[in-house]
Scaffold this motif. Structure first.
Motif, PDB file in Angstrom:
ATOM      1  N   GLY A   1       0.794  -1.067   0.232  1.00  0.00           N
ATOM      2  CA  GLY A   1       0.736   0.190  -0.100  1.00  0.00           C
ATOM      3  C   GLY A   1       1.121   1.322   0.218  1.00  0.00           C
ATOM      4  O   GLY A   1       0.440   1.997  -1.185  1.00  0.00           O
TER       5      GLY A   1
ATOM      6  N   GLN B   1      -7.502   1.036  -2.490  1.00  0.00           N
ATOM      7  CA  GLN B   1      -8.103   0.043  -1.124  1.00  0.00           C
ATOM      8  C   GLN B   1      -8.364  -0.953  -1.563  1.00  0.00           C
ATOM      9  O   GLN B   1      -9.064  -1.305  -0.780  1.00  0.00           O
TER      10      GLN B   1
ATOM     11  N   TRP C   1      -9.052  -3.887   1.034  1.00  0.00           N
ATOM     12  CA  TRP C   1     -10.359  -3.581   1.370  1.00  0.00           C
ATOM     13  C   TRP C   1     -11.175  -4.916   1.997  1.00  0.00           C
ATOM     14  O   TRP C   1     -12.289  -4.887   1.983  1.00  0.00           O
TER      15      TRP C   1
END
Length: 521
Positions: free
Chosen positions: A58, A232, A236
């Motif tokens: 990330g 994301q 997620w």
């Protein structure tokens, strides 16, 4: 095809002579050279940055994404601000911000600091591109403008082409920090030339109107929400409340942005620009290039190092096959146009090259010889290079010169905004597919566990550390499994990119149908 604008242009600078225009063009082109060089060069440095800072996927993705997102958010804002306060002032401010941010990146002690400096650099880069294009459109007219924009595209292509090789050499010889230090030195030279640029640009005091703060803020928020959702998504979950909420928020904020802009006397984006379908069609060409070319520019170096075993220097040299056409094709396109080839014909050819090139890049494999993939890489690069610069000049011919900054800002917002989105989509899609491959196969290796963490590390290109993290008894065999999984995920995502490019090509062809760019009919 005529190179004259369809509206009354600002008086060309003839009284200052060729010297003033040449100095202006040189300063703008040097700044323009640095921005794409930064993007392509940073991609080559990512594996070393990750290893040095021990960054996860990330934060490492945001070394690239932070720059692209900030560029996308602020290009439109800078274009509008330039029309209000003056293009030279806005250009100089952007160059100064970029120089400071690059110096900060060279001194970064952790990846989050580096992410922040890259975002700041993207903000400065937005001013350089939007204001630089507007300055060229103001200072030059007629055939001289066409040649200037051809140089604009050529130099941007040179930045793309030289970036990977220069970064690879700097990383191996001096370390990844010098990738950013070189950018700061180049922008310092640009700042020294600003007084000459100010003397060359006629009547650059700006309109004196007020900056559309509300519209600018809404646009920035919408771009941040959209790109964060995409980045994301793989971490997620695409159906998670957080990601769905970010997408919903994007829609709401964009609707509010449109409502605000319709009521502003001096909006950050005059929505009447979007009523010209040919202008919109030309602005979508860089979007197709973002998905078909920029994604490869960003992530192919990681594939070359992780799957094929090349070091950073060798990966950078191999990338020349992809980037060299971006250096050569803008000048070729300008020459063909002067010899009577319709500009829109070259635009359609460039789009076709992107689709065909992406499909042919599926020939890549761990053992593929360079000669096997040379033609697909060259064709993909030509898809980017043939339209670079040409699209900018053609699009700005359709716009009132008083709105040149805004129009250039919108064009470059789509260019860099789509790059941010395309790179984020690619990274998330690769991580999602790779995680699936790792989860399906990790059980076949004794001691191997932590599939999610292993996949995240592997997606960043560090297969050796991912194999160690897994705890597998036979780390060499597990590393080979990871390389095969990465290769499989890479090919899956390539097919998706080709499909996106094909769909965009169809939309652009419909929008450009019915008349040459530059006409008002």
């Amino acid at each position: 095809m005529s190179t004259q604008t369809t509206t009354s242009a600002a008086p060309p600078l003839r009284e200052k002579g060729r010297t003033g225009r040449t100095a202006t063009l040189a300063a703008v082109l040097l700044a323009v050279f640095v921005v794409p060089m930064s993007i392509s060069g940073t991609a080559v440095a990512l594996p070393e940055i990750g290893a040095d800072t021990h960054a996860g996927l990330g934060p490492l993705q945001w070394v690239v994404n932070a720059f692209n997102v900030a560029f996308a958010c602020f290009t439109l804002v800078w274009g509008s601000v330039a029309d209000i306060v003056g293009r030279v002032k806005a250009f100089a401010a952007g160059a100064a911000v970029y120089a400071v941010a690059s110096l900060g990146g060279a001194l970064a002690t952790d990846v989050l600091w580096l992410d922040a400096t890259r975002a700041l650099a993207g903000t400065g880069g937005a001013a350089i591109f939007s204001c630089g294009a507007a300055i060229i459109a103001t200072v030059f007219d007629g055939p001289a403008r066409a040649r200037a924009f051809a140089l604009f595209g050529t130099v941007a292509g040179a930045g793309v082409a030289i970036g990977p090789s220069l970064a690879g050499a700097l990383v191996q010889g001096l370390g990844w920090r010098w990738v950013f230090a070189v950018h700061a030195l180049a922008l310092l030279l640009v700042l020294l030339a600003v007084p000459a640029v100010a003397r060359a640009v006629p009547a650059d005091g700006g309109s004196g109107a007020r900056v559309d703060v509300a519209g600018s803020a809404l646009f920035v928020v919408a771009m941040v929400l959209l790109t964060t959702a995409i980045v994301q998504g793989s971490q997620w979950g695409w159906g998670s409340p957080g990601v769905l909420g970010l997408f919903a928020g994007t829609v709401v904020v964009l609707a509010a942005f449109a409502a605000v802009e319709n009521r502003r006397e001096h909006p950050v984006l005059d929505l009447s620009l979007l009523r010209d379908r040919r202008f919109v069609g030309l602005c979508l060409v860089p979007v197709a290039a973002s998905f078909g070319f920029v994604t490869m520019l960003t992530y192919l170096p990681s594939y070359l190092t992780a799957v094929t075993g090349r070091d950073s220097g060798a990966a950078g040299l191999t990338m020349l096959l992809l980037t060299a056409p971006v250096l050569l094709c803008p000048a070729l396109a300008a020459k063909l146009v002067t010899r009577g080839v319709p500009a829109l014909t070259l635009v359609h050819v460039s789009l076709g090259c992107l689709v065909v090139g992406d499909l042919a890049l599926t020939l890549f494999s761990p053992d593929a010889a360079v000669l096997v993939v040379a033609v697909p890489m060259l064709v993909t690069g030509a898809g980017m290079g043939l339209s670079a610069g040409l699209v900018d000049g053609q699009a700005l011919e359709l716009v009132d010169p008083a709105k040149a900054g805004m129009a250039a800002g919108f064009l470059n917002t789509l260019r860099l905004g789509s790059e941010a989105i395309a790179v984020a989509v690619y990274g998330s899609a690769l991580a999602t597919v790779l995680r699936s491959r790792v989860e399906d196969g990790i059980g076949g290796y004794a001691g191997a566990a932590q599939a999610e963490q292993v996949a995240e590390r592997a997606a960043g290109g560090d297969l050796a550390r991912a194999a160690e993290l897994s705890g597998a008894v036979d780390t060499e065999a597990f590393a080979r499994f990871l390389a095969g999984s990465y290769d499989s995920a890479f090919h899956t995502v390539l097919w998706g990119l080709a499909a996106v490019c094909a769909a965009l090509c169809a939309v652009i062809a419909i929008l450009l149908r019915g008349g040459p760019a530059g006409s008002t009919a």
